[in-house]
Design a protein around this motif. Structure first.
Motif, PDB file in Angstrom:
ATOM      1  N   ASP A   1       0.815  -1.221   0.000  1.00  0.00           N
ATOM      2  CA  ASP A   1       0.000   0.000   0.000  1.00  0.00           C
ATOM      3  C   ASP A   1       0.847   1.269   0.000  1.00  0.00           C
ATOM      4  O   ASP A   1       0.509   2.250   0.669  1.00  0.00           O
ATOM      5  CB  ASP A   1      -0.932   0.026   1.230  1.00  0.00           C
ATOM      6  CG  ASP A   1      -2.005  -1.054   1.160  1.00  0.00           C
ATOM      7  OD1 ASP A   1      -2.347  -1.445   0.035  1.00  0.00           O
ATOM      8  OD2 ASP A   1      -2.484  -1.483   2.217  1.00  0.00           O
ATOM      9  N   GLY A   2       1.938   1.240  -0.719  1.00  0.00           N
ATOM     10  CA  GLY A   2       2.761   2.445  -0.795  1.00  0.00           C
ATOM     11  C   GLY A   2       3.609   2.706   0.429  1.00  0.00           C
ATOM     12  O   GLY A   2       4.108   3.809   0.615  1.00  0.00           O
ATOM     13  N   LEU A   3       3.735   1.697   1.263  1.00  0.00           N
ATOM     14  CA  LEU A   3       4.537   1.831   2.472  1.00  0.00           C
ATOM     15  C   LEU A   3       5.656   0.789   2.438  1.00  0.00           C
ATOM     16  O   LEU A   3       5.392  -0.408   2.365  1.00  0.00           O
ATOM     17  CB  LEU A   3       3.640   1.606   3.696  1.00  0.00           C
ATOM     18  CG  LEU A   3       3.888   2.419   4.944  1.00  0.00           C
ATOM     19  CD1 LEU A   3       3.801   3.906   4.659  1.00  0.00           C
ATOM     20  CD2 LEU A   3       2.874   2.057   6.004  1.00  0.00           C
TER      21      LEU A   3
ATOM     22  N   ASP B   1      -2.641  10.476  -3.464  1.00  0.00           N
ATOM     23  CA  ASP B   1      -1.622   9.745  -2.708  1.00  0.00           C
ATOM     24  C   ASP B   1      -2.116   9.453  -1.304  1.00  0.00           C
ATOM     25  O   ASP B   1      -2.386  10.380  -0.540  1.00  0.00           O
ATOM     26  CB  ASP B   1      -0.352  10.605  -2.586  1.00  0.00           C
ATOM     27  CG  ASP B   1       0.523  10.513  -3.806  1.00  0.00           C
ATOM     28  OD1 ASP B   1       0.242   9.667  -4.671  1.00  0.00           O
ATOM     29  OD2 ASP B   1       1.499  11.293  -3.890  1.00  0.00           O
TER      30      ASP B   1
ATOM     31  N   PRO C   1      -0.460   6.904   1.082  1.00  0.00           N
ATOM     32  CA  PRO C   1       0.427   5.811   1.447  1.00  0.00           C
ATOM     33  C   PRO C   1       0.037   5.163   2.768  1.00  0.00           C
ATOM     34  O   PRO C   1      -0.254   5.865   3.737  1.00  0.00           O
ATOM     35  CB  PRO C   1       1.805   6.477   1.546  1.00  0.00           C
ATOM     36  CG  PRO C   1       1.525   7.908   1.761  1.00  0.00           C
ATOM     37  CD  PRO C   1       0.242   8.197   1.059  1.00  0.00           C
ATOM     38  N   GLY C   2       0.006   3.837   2.750  1.00  0.00           N
ATOM     39  CA  GLY C   2      -0.256   3.113   3.995  1.00  0.00           C
ATOM     40  C   GLY C   2      -1.720   2.891   4.305  1.00  0.00           C
ATOM     41  O   GLY C   2      -2.046   2.289   5.314  1.00  0.00           O
ATOM     42  N   VAL C   3      -2.602   3.385   3.451  1.00  0.00           N
ATOM     43  CA  VAL C   3      -4.034   3.199   3.698  1.00  0.00           C
ATOM     44  C   VAL C   3      -4.471   1.927   2.977  1.00  0.00           C
ATOM     45  O   VAL C   3      -4.185   1.753   1.796  1.00  0.00           O
ATOM     46  CB  VAL C   3      -4.841   4.406   3.173  1.00  0.00           C
ATOM     47  CG1 VAL C   3      -6.319   4.200   3.437  1.00  0.00           C
ATOM     48  CG2 VAL C   3      -4.365   5.687   3.822  1.00  0.00           C
TER      49      VAL C   3
ATOM     50  N   LYS D   1      -4.085   1.233  -5.597  1.00  0.00           N
ATOM     51  CA  LYS D   1      -2.896   0.449  -5.938  1.00  0.00           C
ATOM     52  C   LYS D   1      -1.658   1.162  -5.403  1.00  0.00           C
ATOM     53  O   LYS D   1      -1.478   2.349  -5.624  1.00  0.00           O
ATOM     54  CB  LYS D   1      -2.812   0.301  -7.462  1.00  0.00           C
ATOM     55  CG  LYS D   1      -1.741  -0.667  -7.906  1.00  0.00           C
ATOM     56  CD  LYS D   1      -1.774  -0.879  -9.409  1.00  0.00           C
ATOM     57  CE  LYS D   1      -0.585  -1.667  -9.870  1.00  0.00           C
ATOM     58  NZ  LYS D   1       0.573  -0.837 -10.191  1.00  0.00           N
ATOM     59  N   ASP D   2      -0.856   0.437  -4.694  1.00  0.00           N
ATOM     60  CA  ASP D   2       0.395   0.966  -4.144  1.00  0.00           C
ATOM     61  C   ASP D   2       0.201   2.286  -3.392  1.00  0.00           C
ATOM     62  O   ASP D   2       1.014   3.193  -3.509  1.00  0.00           O
ATOM     63  CB  ASP D   2       1.420   1.199  -5.273  1.00  0.00           C
ATOM     64  CG  ASP D   2       1.830  -0.103  -5.938  1.00  0.00           C
ATOM     65  OD1 ASP D   2       1.737  -1.147  -5.283  1.00  0.00           O
ATOM     66  OD2 ASP D   2       2.219  -0.073  -7.122  1.00  0.00           O
ATOM     67  N   GLY D   3      -0.874   2.377  -2.642  1.00  0.00           N
ATOM     68  CA  GLY D   3      -1.093   3.588  -1.856  1.00  0.00           C
ATOM     69  C   GLY D   3      -1.578   4.781  -2.650  1.00  0.00           C
ATOM     70  O   GLY D   3      -1.560   5.908  -2.157  1.00  0.00           O
ATOM     71  N   VAL D   4      -2.012   4.539  -3.887  1.00  0.00           N
ATOM     72  CA  VAL D   4      -2.574   5.621  -4.689  1.00  0.00           C
ATOM     73  C   VAL D   4      -4.023   5.269  -5.028  1.00  0.00           C
ATOM     74  O   VAL D   4      -4.292   4.198  -5.562  1.00  0.00           O
ATOM     75  CB  VAL D   4      -1.771   5.835  -5.997  1.00  0.00           C
ATOM     76  CG1 VAL D   4      -2.401   6.941  -6.835  1.00  0.00           C
ATOM     77  CG2 VAL D   4      -0.330   6.182  -5.685  1.00  0.00           C
TER      78      VAL D   4
END
Lengths: 148, 128
Positions: free
Chosen positions: A127-129, B42, B44-46, B104-107
């Motif tokens: 998740d971007g982390l 953006d 991130p981490g959600v 996807k990927d925090g986006v």
């Protein structure tokens, strides 16, 4: 009149309430550049947390929109470097109304508080982390000392 | 001092709050073509379950909560538990039923398709 510290504290609490309300009002007006971390001045991006869990050093970094191929992590002794490149995501055939996210290459390096065992290091991206778990080298691990 | 007393009194009326999650405004990119408006945010981490997208009365509200569980002693802490929140005014002519979102990927990627009525049309010129 104010009597005692209690009242004075209350006054300050009341001010906090006002300030929070103001922040709330202003929050809708525009992006909070400072808080969100600036892409243009790449200092301090990505934002990073470093924790010491006893046996390992754990590192978290905010990297939204990056795939694992875009990120490089290097460890040498107690020196850690995270670098990479965020590619522009502009979709084909669209016109842009607002572009805040930007794209750029970045690099951040840290001196870790202890030596780590780079061979057993683990990295995951979710998740971007980015999460790095770096086990401490044997010499740097905490030891229980028995009292005689 | 009457004004200050009032403020203090208001504080007392209010039940004590548990710790609030700080809110952050996520950075967004907004693109448009003939068929849709496309929004990237953006976050991130959600994770997927912690995002809500609310469309109501021409307003689009995005909210995503990131909960960080801290383990160990912090040496450096530049981010934490936070709620990403942002509200947009959606122009008329968006087909609310067909809005869809992916993460996807925090986006967060949000597709807002235009309704048939507002899509540009090519008008053919007939020979007289």
């Amino acid at each position: 009149m104010l009597t005692g510290w209690n009242d004075i504290y209350r006054m300050f609490e009341a001010m906090d309430v006002l300030r929070n309300r103001m922040n709330h009002l202003l929050a809708g007006l525009g992006p909070d550049w400072e808080e969100a971390g600036s892409w243009s001045g790449l200092d301090g991006w990505p934002r990073v947390n470093i924790y010491d869990t006893g046996d390992a050093i754990e590192i978290l970094a905010e990297l939204p929109g990056l795939s694992k191929d875009d990120i490089n992590v290097r460890i040498q002794g107690n020196y850690l470097e995270i670098n990479g490149n965020r590619k522009p995501e502009t979709p084909e055939g669209y016109s842009a109304h607002r572009v805040e996210r930007g794209s750029a290459s970045f690099s951040r390096s840290f001196t870790l508080p202890v030596e780590v065992d780079a061979d057993r290091a683990e990295a995951t991206l979710k998740d971007g982390l980015l999460t790095l778990t770096l086990p401490k080298s044997e010499a740097a691990k905490p030891k229980q000392i028995a009292i005689q | 001092m009457s004004a200050s007393k009032e403020v203090v009194k208001k504080m007392e009326d209010r039940p004590e709050k548990t710790r609030q999650i700080p809110t952050l405004i996520p950075r967004v990119d907004i693109y448009e073509n003939d068929d849709e408006i496309l929004l990237f945010a953006d976050m991130p981490g959600v994770s997927r379950n912690d995002i809500t997208v609310h469309l109501d009365n021409g307003k689009l509200a995005l909210s995503g909560v990131r909960r960080l569980e801290q383990s160990g002693v912090a040496h450096l802490e530049e981010f934490g538990t936070v709620e990403y929140r942002r509200v947009f005014a959606v122009p008329q002519g968006i087909d609310m039923d067909k809005v869809n979102a992916e993460l996807k990927d925090g986006v967060l990627r949000l597709h807002l398709p235009k309704s048939e009525a507002v899509r540009p049309k090519q008008i053919e010129i007939k020979a007289a």
